[in-house]
Design a protein around this motif. Sequence first.
Motif, PDB file in Angstrom:
ATOM      1  N   UNK A 137      17.652   3.301   0.276  1.00  0.00           N
ATOM      2  CA  UNK A 137      17.990   3.346   1.643  1.00  0.00           C
ATOM      3  C   UNK A 137      18.272   1.838   1.883  1.00  0.00           C
ATOM      4  N   UNK A 138      17.455   1.029   1.310  1.00  0.00           N
ATOM      5  CA  UNK A 138      17.467  -0.312   1.675  1.00  0.00           C
ATOM      6  C   UNK A 138      18.215  -1.286   0.688  1.00  0.00           C
ATOM      7  N   UNK A 139      18.840  -0.533  -0.131  1.00  0.00           N
ATOM      8  CA  UNK A 139      19.619  -1.187  -1.380  1.00  0.00           C
ATOM      9  C   UNK A 139      18.759  -2.321  -2.163  1.00  0.00           C
ATOM     10  N   UNK A 140      17.232  -1.961  -2.402  1.00  0.00           N
ATOM     11  CA  UNK A 140      16.425  -2.920  -2.973  1.00  0.00           C
ATOM     12  C   UNK A 140      15.920  -3.948  -1.996  1.00  0.00           C
ATOM     13  N   UNK A 141      16.289  -4.011  -0.832  1.00  0.00           N
ATOM     14  CA  UNK A 141      15.747  -5.173  -0.056  1.00  0.00           C
ATOM     15  C   UNK A 141      14.396  -5.091   0.407  1.00  0.00           C
ATOM     16  N   UNK A 142      13.863  -3.657   0.441  1.00  0.00           N
ATOM     17  CA  UNK A 142      12.508  -3.566   0.822  1.00  0.00           C
ATOM     18  C   UNK A 142      11.767  -2.846  -0.235  1.00  0.00           C
ATOM     19  N   UNK A 143      10.670  -3.462  -0.477  1.00  0.00           N
ATOM     20  CA  UNK A 143       9.678  -3.046  -1.576  1.00  0.00           C
ATOM     21  C   UNK A 143       8.686  -2.346  -0.687  1.00  0.00           C
ATOM     22  N   UNK A 144       8.528  -0.764  -1.428  1.00  0.00           N
ATOM     23  CA  UNK A 144       7.372   0.047  -0.921  1.00  0.00           C
ATOM     24  C   UNK A 144       6.082  -0.089  -1.802  1.00  0.00           C
ATOM     25  N   UNK A 145       5.083  -0.360  -1.030  1.00  0.00           N
ATOM     26  CA  UNK A 145       3.940  -0.824  -1.842  1.00  0.00           C
ATOM     27  C   UNK A 145       2.782   0.425  -1.312  1.00  0.00           C
ATOM     28  N   UNK A 146       1.987   0.952  -2.090  1.00  0.00           N
ATOM     29  CA  UNK A 146       0.887   1.829  -1.463  1.00  0.00           C
ATOM     30  C   UNK A 146      -0.479   1.144  -1.969  1.00  0.00           C
ATOM     31  N   UNK A 147      -1.119   1.080  -0.694  1.00  0.00           N
ATOM     32  CA  UNK A 147      -2.720   0.314  -0.603  1.00  0.00           C
ATOM     33  C   UNK A 147      -3.665   1.336  -0.650  1.00  0.00           C
ATOM     34  N   UNK A 148      -4.620   1.247  -1.508  1.00  0.00           N
ATOM     35  CA  UNK A 148      -5.717   2.533  -1.629  1.00  0.00           C
ATOM     36  C   UNK A 148      -6.776   1.964  -0.630  1.00  0.00           C
ATOM     37  N   UNK A 149      -6.649   2.717   0.590  1.00  0.00           N
ATOM     38  CA  UNK A 149      -7.811   2.444   1.380  1.00  0.00           C
ATOM     39  C   UNK A 149      -8.409   3.748   1.817  1.00  0.00           C
ATOM     40  N   UNK A 150      -9.719   3.826   1.569  1.00  0.00           N
ATOM     41  CA  UNK A 150     -10.189   5.089   1.573  1.00  0.00           C
ATOM     42  C   UNK A 150     -10.709   5.347   3.224  1.00  0.00           C
ATOM     43  N   UNK A 151     -10.120   6.288   3.803  1.00  0.00           N
ATOM     44  CA  UNK A 151     -10.335   6.895   5.247  1.00  0.00           C
ATOM     45  C   UNK A 151     -11.705   6.931   5.386  1.00  0.00           C
ATOM     46  N   UNK A 152     -12.445   6.691   6.517  1.00  0.00           N
ATOM     47  CA  UNK A 152     -13.552   6.940   7.219  1.00  0.00           C
ATOM     48  C   UNK A 152     -13.215   8.401   7.928  1.00  0.00           C
ATOM     49  N   UNK A 153     -13.582   9.493   7.308  1.00  0.00           N
ATOM     50  CA  UNK A 153     -12.846  10.564   8.007  1.00  0.00           C
ATOM     51  C   UNK A 153     -13.667  11.018   9.228  1.00  0.00           C
ATOM     52  N   UNK A 154     -14.885  10.670   9.412  1.00  0.00           N
ATOM     53  CA  UNK A 154     -15.481  10.871  10.910  1.00  0.00           C
ATOM     54  C   UNK A 154     -15.009  10.194  11.961  1.00  0.00           C
ATOM     55  N   UNK A 155     -14.735   8.606  11.565  1.00  0.00           N
ATOM     56  CA  UNK A 155     -14.082   7.699  12.436  1.00  0.00           C
ATOM     57  C   UNK A 155     -12.648   7.919  12.739  1.00  0.00           C
ATOM     58  N   UNK A 156     -12.039   8.540  11.631  1.00  0.00           N
ATOM     59  CA  UNK A 156     -10.357   8.798  11.783  1.00  0.00           C
ATOM     60  C   UNK A 156     -10.046   9.850  13.188  1.00  0.00           C
ATOM     61  N   UNK A 157     -11.158  10.788  13.059  1.00  0.00           N
ATOM     62  CA  UNK A 157     -10.882  11.730  14.220  1.00  0.00           C
ATOM     63  C   UNK A 157     -10.561  11.185  15.395  1.00  0.00           C
ATOM     64  N   UNK A 158     -11.199   9.988  15.896  1.00  0.00           N
ATOM     65  CA  UNK A 158     -11.106   9.464  17.461  1.00  0.00           C
ATOM     66  C   UNK A 158     -10.689   8.124  17.144  1.00  0.00           C
ATOM     67  N   UNK A 159     -10.739   7.373  15.992  1.00  0.00           N
ATOM     68  CA  UNK A 159     -10.497   5.914  15.734  1.00  0.00           C
ATOM     69  C   UNK A 159      -9.187   5.836  14.959  1.00  0.00           C
ATOM     70  N   UNK A 160      -8.210   5.948  15.195  1.00  0.00           N
ATOM     71  CA  UNK A 160      -6.958   5.676  14.252  1.00  0.00           C
ATOM     72  C   UNK A 160      -6.799   4.292  14.243  1.00  0.00           C
ATOM     73  N   UNK A 161      -7.182   3.430  14.998  1.00  0.00           N
ATOM     74  CA  UNK A 161      -7.131   2.078  15.019  1.00  0.00           C
ATOM     75  C   UNK A 161      -7.718   1.272  13.972  1.00  0.00           C
ATOM     76  N   UNK A 162      -9.105   1.965  13.478  1.00  0.00           N
ATOM     77  CA  UNK A 162      -9.601   1.532  12.356  1.00  0.00           C
ATOM     78  C   UNK A 162      -9.018   1.689  11.413  1.00  0.00           C
TER      79      UNK A 162
END
Length: 261
Positions: A85-110
Amino acid sequence: MSSDQGGQRGKLKRAIVLTATLKPAETVYKLKRSDLDVRRSDYLTSVERWCQNSLKAWDDAYLIDNSPDLSPQQWSEFSDQVDQRSNGQITALHVDVQPDLKATLLQKGREEAKLLDAASVALRQRGVTYFGKVTGRLFVANVNQAVPPDRNQGISAAISNRLHMSDTRFFAMPVEEWLAHYMGMEADVDEPNGIMLEHVFARRTMTAIGAGSTFVSMPRLPRFIGSSGSMDIDYGSLAGRVKRSMHELIRLPYMRYSVTL
C-alpha cells in the motif's frame, strides 16, 4: 547558519512513526473498533493517505506494532500489505512488548508508553535522530505545518493552556529527548485514578524543559483525519473541524514560541 549548525542539520534523520496494535490483548476493553479486519483496514487506509504527499519532508517512515498475540503468518501478511500500500515508503516493524494483562484491562495508556519506549530504541538503532509520532490509524493532513521541516531540535506537542495534559496522538521530538526524559512512563499511568498517559506526558515535558530541553510550540494544531479506536470518533467530521478551529483561536497567542531554560 553557522558551520556547526549546518553540520548538525546534515546529521539529522527525520522519521514519521505510526504506532499500531493490530490485534489488542483480549483484556483491553472499551474499544469501539476492536475487530481485526476493521483495525487492519484503518491502518492500511492511513498508510495510503500518508504516502500521497506528506512524507516528502521526512527521510523515513515506519509503522510500529506491538500486538502481543499476532501469529507469524498474520504479521507477515500485514507487513506485506503495508509495503504494498505504501509502495515501499513505510517499513512495518513489530516490537516484542509483553503486555501486563491486569493493567491492560483499565490502563491501555501503559501499553502505548511501552510501545513508544521500544520504538525509540529501534529508531536509534536505525539512525533516526528526530521522529514525529502519530497514532497509526490517523493521518495528519497538515503535518509539515504543525512540525515544519526546519524545526528539528526541540520537543513539539499540543499541550493544554493549563499545562496539565498533552495530546499524545501526534507529537515530535529528537529520539534522544525521548530516551532521556520519557522512558518508563507506564509506571506513572494510573487510569482508574484519573492519571492518563496524556497527563504523564505533559509532566515529563515540563521536566525536560526544566532540565534544559527546548520546547517549540506547534505553529498549527494537527488536523487529524481518521477514527478513534476507543470511541469511534470521526476526527475529519464537520464537528471535529469546528472544534479544532475553536481550539486554534483560543491558542493563537501561544502558537509561535520556544522555551529553553
